[in-house]
Design an enzyme around this catalytic site. Sequence first.
Site, PDB file in Angstrom:
ATOM      1  N   LEU A 245      27.225 -24.112 -11.565  1.00 59.55           N
ATOM      2  CA  LEU A 245      27.027 -22.928 -12.925  1.00 59.55           C
ATOM      3  C   LEU A 245      26.511 -21.701 -11.838  1.00 59.55           C
ATOM      4  CD1 LEU A 245      24.420 -25.082 -14.625  1.00 59.55           C
ATOM      5  CD2 LEU A 245      26.607 -24.278 -15.057  1.00 59.55           C
ATOM      6  N   ASP A 246      27.147 -20.611 -12.544  1.00 63.46           N
ATOM      7  CA  ASP A 246      26.297 -19.294 -11.937  1.00 63.46           C
ATOM      8  C   ASP A 246      24.751 -19.074 -11.291  1.00 63.46           C
ATOM      9  OD1 ASP A 246      29.375 -18.739 -12.176  1.00 63.46           O
ATOM     10  OD2 ASP A 246      28.919 -17.451 -13.886  1.00 63.46           O
ATOM     11  N   LYS A 247      24.776 -18.006 -10.151  1.00 68.43           N
ATOM     12  CA  LYS A 247      23.050 -18.492  -9.905  1.00 68.43           C
ATOM     13  C   LYS A 247      22.791 -17.478 -11.156  1.00 68.43           C
ATOM     14  CE  LYS A 247      20.754 -15.272  -7.104  1.00 68.43           C
ATOM     15  NZ  LYS A 247      20.292 -14.841  -5.782  1.00 68.43           N
ATOM     16  N   ASP A 248      23.495 -16.686 -11.934  1.00 69.67           N
ATOM     17  CA  ASP A 248      22.394 -15.975 -13.260  1.00 69.67           C
ATOM     18  C   ASP A 248      22.433 -16.964 -14.416  1.00 69.67           C
ATOM     19  OD1 ASP A 248      21.896 -14.108 -11.425  1.00 69.67           O
ATOM     20  OD2 ASP A 248      23.108 -12.399 -12.119  1.00 69.67           O
ATOM     21  N   SER A 249      23.260 -18.517 -14.876  1.00 65.29           N
ATOM     22  CA  SER A 249      23.127 -18.754 -15.588  1.00 65.29           C
ATOM     23  C   SER A 249      22.145 -19.958 -15.593  1.00 65.29           C
ATOM     24  CB  SER A 249      24.719 -19.441 -15.795  1.00 65.29           C
ATOM     25  OG  SER A 249      24.926 -20.296 -14.735  1.00 65.29           O
TER      26      SER A 249
END
Length: 106
Positions: A49-53
Amino acid sequence: GERVRFSYLKMWKRRGVVCTTDRRVRGNILDELGEVEGVGERLFPIGRLDKDSSGLILLTSDGGLTNTLLRAGERKRKEYIVTTHVPATDADIARLAAGVVLTRRS
């Protein structure tokens, strides 16, 4: 022979956590998870999962399962639920429904 036991964990990844097992990376998923009683073997996230998600991610010590699920040739269906800060238009939804192609940067 002796049966090998693997660990399978689910974790809610919060924003800011990086889906890497590299402990040199600040905010890595293993440091966020911390020690888990009864789990002594190395854990790997199944996917990213992306860092910002934020969202549910699975971790396991079963490297064979991880490789099978993530191998590009397996063509596993993935579904994501996304919340946006502005409403999506019908055109936006049509473009996404047609599929998203991810390419590697050189």
